[in-house]
Design a protein around this motif. Structure first.
Motif, PDB file in Angstrom:
ATOM      1  N   GLU A 240     -23.618  -0.734 -63.844  1.00 52.02           N
ATOM      2  CA  GLU A 240     -25.063  -0.519 -63.950  1.00 52.02           C
ATOM      3  C   GLU A 240     -25.340   0.744 -64.772  1.00 52.02           C
ATOM      4  O   GLU A 240     -26.228   0.756 -65.629  1.00 52.02           O
ATOM      5  N   LEU A 241     -24.591   1.810 -64.496  1.00 51.12           N
ATOM      6  CA  LEU A 241     -24.746   3.029 -65.288  1.00 51.12           C
ATOM      7  C   LEU A 241     -24.430   2.782 -66.758  1.00 51.12           C
ATOM      8  O   LEU A 241     -25.126   3.275 -67.659  1.00 51.12           O
ATOM      9  N   LEU A 242     -23.382   2.010 -67.009  1.00 51.21           N
ATOM     10  CA  LEU A 242     -22.980   1.719 -68.381  1.00 51.21           C
ATOM     11  C   LEU A 242     -24.027   0.872 -69.094  1.00 51.21           C
ATOM     12  O   LEU A 242     -24.382   1.139 -70.257  1.00 51.21           O
ATOM     13  N   PHE A 243     -24.537  -0.132 -68.412  1.00 54.34           N
ATOM     14  CA  PHE A 243     -25.542  -1.026 -68.991  1.00 54.34           C
ATOM     15  C   PHE A 243     -26.834  -0.282 -69.288  1.00 54.34           C
ATOM     16  O   PHE A 243     -27.411  -0.407 -70.382  1.00 54.34           O
ATOM     17  N   LEU A 244     -27.294   0.519 -68.326  1.00 51.24           N
ATOM     18  CA  LEU A 244     -28.501   1.311 -68.549  1.00 51.24           C
ATOM     19  C   LEU A 244     -28.305   2.311 -69.673  1.00 51.24           C
ATOM     20  O   LEU A 244     -29.209   2.548 -70.486  1.00 51.24           O
ATOM     21  N   ALA A 247     -28.531   0.584 -73.010  1.00 47.65           N
ATOM     22  CA  ALA A 247     -29.910   0.254 -73.352  1.00 47.65           C
ATOM     23  C   ALA A 247     -30.714   1.490 -73.732  1.00 47.65           C
ATOM     24  O   ALA A 247     -31.561   1.441 -74.628  1.00 47.65           O
ATOM     25  N   LYS A 248     -30.454   2.619 -73.075  1.00 43.44           N
ATOM     26  CA  LYS A 248     -31.258   3.830 -73.299  1.00 43.44           C
ATOM     27  C   LYS A 248     -30.775   4.627 -74.513  1.00 43.44           C
ATOM     28  O   LYS A 248     -31.578   5.094 -75.327  1.00 43.44           O
ATOM     29  N   TYR A 249     -29.459   4.791 -74.620  1.00 48.41           N
ATOM     30  CA  TYR A 249     -28.924   5.706 -75.627  1.00 48.41           C
ATOM     31  C   TYR A 249     -28.250   5.018 -76.807  1.00 48.41           C
ATOM     32  O   TYR A 249     -28.054   5.659 -77.844  1.00 48.41           O
ATOM     33  N   TRP A 267     -19.786   0.159 -73.617  1.00 47.34           N
ATOM     34  CA  TRP A 267     -20.277  -1.055 -72.975  1.00 47.34           C
ATOM     35  C   TRP A 267     -19.649  -2.289 -73.612  1.00 47.34           C
ATOM     36  O   TRP A 267     -19.206  -3.209 -72.911  1.00 47.34           O
ATOM     37  N   ARG A 268     -19.581  -2.314 -74.928  1.00 50.72           N
ATOM     38  CA  ARG A 268     -18.971  -3.465 -75.608  1.00 50.72           C
ATOM     39  C   ARG A 268     -17.484  -3.565 -75.298  1.00 50.72           C
ATOM     40  O   ARG A 268     -16.948  -4.658 -75.103  1.00 50.72           O
ATOM     41  N   TRP A 336     -25.491  11.700 -68.231  1.00 49.53           N
ATOM     42  CA  TRP A 336     -25.306  10.286 -67.891  1.00 49.53           C
ATOM     43  C   TRP A 336     -23.842   9.889 -68.042  1.00 49.53           C
ATOM     44  O   TRP A 336     -23.270   9.224 -67.193  1.00 49.53           O
ATOM     45  N   TRP A 337     -23.259  10.286 -69.171  1.00 48.77           N
ATOM     46  CA  TRP A 337     -21.866   9.908 -69.440  1.00 48.77           C
ATOM     47  C   TRP A 337     -20.924  10.508 -68.397  1.00 48.77           C
ATOM     48  O   TRP A 337     -19.991   9.839 -67.949  1.00 48.77           O
ATOM     49  N   ASP A 338     -21.162  11.734 -68.000  1.00 51.65           N
ATOM     50  CA  ASP A 338     -20.299  12.364 -67.000  1.00 51.65           C
ATOM     51  C   ASP A 338     -20.419  11.637 -65.664  1.00 51.65           C
ATOM     52  O   ASP A 338     -19.410  11.446 -64.956  1.00 51.65           O
ATOM     53  N   CYS A 339     -21.637  11.208 -65.305  1.00 56.39           N
ATOM     54  CA  CYS A 339     -21.819  10.456 -64.063  1.00 56.39           C
ATOM     55  C   CYS A 339     -21.093   9.122 -64.143  1.00 56.39           C
ATOM     56  O   CYS A 339     -20.385   8.717 -63.187  1.00 56.39           O
ATOM     57  N   PHE A 340     -21.243   8.431 -65.244  1.00 52.53           N
ATOM     58  CA  PHE A 340     -20.523   7.164 -65.432  1.00 52.53           C
ATOM     59  C   PHE A 340     -19.014   7.383 -65.339  1.00 52.53           C
ATOM     60  O   PHE A 340     -18.299   6.622 -64.682  1.00 52.53           O
TER      61      PHE A 340
END
Length: 425
Positions: A240-244, A247-249, A267-268, A336-340
């Motif tokens: 979910e973090l990766l998908f969001l 889409a966002k960045y 993601w890809r 975001w990336w660190d959380c993912f």
């Protein structure tokens, strides 16, 4: 190389053929083998089958035919995570293009008389201190209100049974089949579980053919379950973090030592399906962004990832969930990336140090057992490396770490099984 897991995807046009990458796993048989637990005493419809495998226990549940049958309940109520169904444009609207009504220059005598009587009645009502009232009587029943094929919840009545669902990864038809097999949805795909409680452990998208369809189904069940007195809730997984993030960045660069330049590239690499991204709408984003990172249900600490990284975000479940939500609302691409990256870690509960890691989480957040997804059971047990080349045999959830951890990712993306199980296991 992204820090994500890069497990194989399904065989369909968007992801190509599946491959079996090697992952580092502990030697077979390093887990404590407890005695088979007694069956759930309040579960007369379940037959439990245990088999020793990988030094731990599997549990396979069989739901007898004829049990758990229900009826469709329709209701427009709020979805879990704050989502509310939105009206789509065009419904209930009429096209008056080119049409302009015309009125006569002078009203008819009948209309003039009606206007005079109305003015007189209005003057009389204005002069009175207490205008007349009409007894309306009881309201008519709402034809759209939900009906209960089972008794409505009573005051102080205990909640229904708890079910958990492992990683789905876009396999919508497999999810529907398993939910129906467990008696949780009917033939039409609608909630039929009454006051039961269901928790999805995250990872709805990527690798499989219909991630958005999975999200739509979970949102639908959340509304129908609430109308029936139960609930359907979900956790935020690393996908979910990766998908969001994708889409966002998009292709915006991130500070990564693993060589991945952006969320979209990661993601890809990890099975992202373009048709999911193309169908992603604002209400999906709103719902996904509000999912909790962890939860506690009947003494079970529910997580997506088998990692202790949750401790880095707070000392209580609300603190962790608030921290993740605040990060998604206000954080930049590197946060975001660190959380993912943190929630992509895995295998913390294996081996000799595994029970200690589980206890660290339980002592902080509560509960007596951890239930997680994220790491496919075939990788936890080494079954992915079968010499005969056959798909891994996954009879049920995998219990390990001195009976303190339950793994729920049955490896549906690698020809394993999508797991739905009733707690306790």
């Amino acid at each position: 190389m992204t820090p994500e897991d890069r497990f194989p995807g399904p065989e369909h046009p968007h992801s190509g053929p599946r491959h079996q990458p090697d992952l580092d796993v502990l030697p077979y048989g390093t887990y404590y083998e407890p005695e088979p637990a007694q069956g759930y005493q309040d579960t007369p419809y379940e037959a439990e089958t245990y088999s020793g495998y990988g030094g731990a226990r599997y549990l396979e549940q069989h739901w007898h035919d004829g049990q758990g049958q229900g009826h469709t309940v329709h209701a427009q109520v709020g979805y879990e995570g704050g989502y509310e169904p939105q009206e789509r444009g065009g419904y209930g609207q009429q096209d008056h293009t080119g049409y302009e009504p015309t009125l006569p220059d002078q009203p008819s005598p009948a209309l003039q008389l009606a206007d005079q009587l109305t003015d007189q009645l209005g003057d009389q009502l204005t002069d009175r201190d207490d205008p007349p009232t009409i007894e309306l009587g009881p309201p008519l029943p709402d034809p759209s209100a939900p009906t209960y094929p089972y008794p409505a919840p009573g005051p102080g009545e205990p909640p229904g049974p708890v079910y958990v669902v492992g990683d789905v990864h876009g396999y919508l038809e497999e999810l529907r089949a398993e939910l129906h097999h467990q008696g949780l949805i009917d033939d039409g795909g609608h909630w039929s579980a009454g006051r039961a409680r269901i928790w999805f452990l995250g990872d709805f998208t990527d690798r499989g053919p219909d991630g958005i369809g999975v999200i739509d189904l979970v949102m639908q069940l959340a509304a129908e379950a609430a109308a029936a007195g139960g609930y359907c809730r979900a956790l935020m997984g690393n996908h979910e973090l990766l998908f969001l993030g994708a889409a966002k960045y998009g292709d915006e660069p991130v500070q990564s030592t693993a060589g991945t330049a952006s969320f979209l590239a990661a993601w890809r690499l990890n099975g992202g399906q373009q048709n999911d991204l193309d169908r992603l709408e604002a209400h999906h984003i709103s719902w996904l962004s509000r999912l909790p990172a962890m939860g506690l249900e009947d003494g079970h600490l529910l997580l997506h990832s088998d990692t202790t990284a949750y401790l880095e975000y707070g000392e209580s479940i609300p603190d962790v969930n608030d921290a993740v939500h605040s990060l998604l609302a206000d954080g930049g691409v590197d946060e975001w990336w660190d959380c993912f990256r943190r929630f992509t870690k895995r295998f913390a509960f294996r081996g000799d140090a595994g029970p200690m890691a589980v206890h660290e989480l339980l002592d902080t957040f509560g509960g007596s057992r951890v239930v997680h997804g994220h790491s496919p059971i075939p990788y936890l047990t080494g079954a992915v490396h079968a010499d005969d080349g056959q798909p891994p045999h996954i009879p049920g959830p995998y219990v390990y770490a001195d009976d303190l951890a339950v793994a729920m990712d049955g490896g549906v993306t690698m020809e394993g099984r999508l797991l739905v199980a009733r707690l306790p296991i």
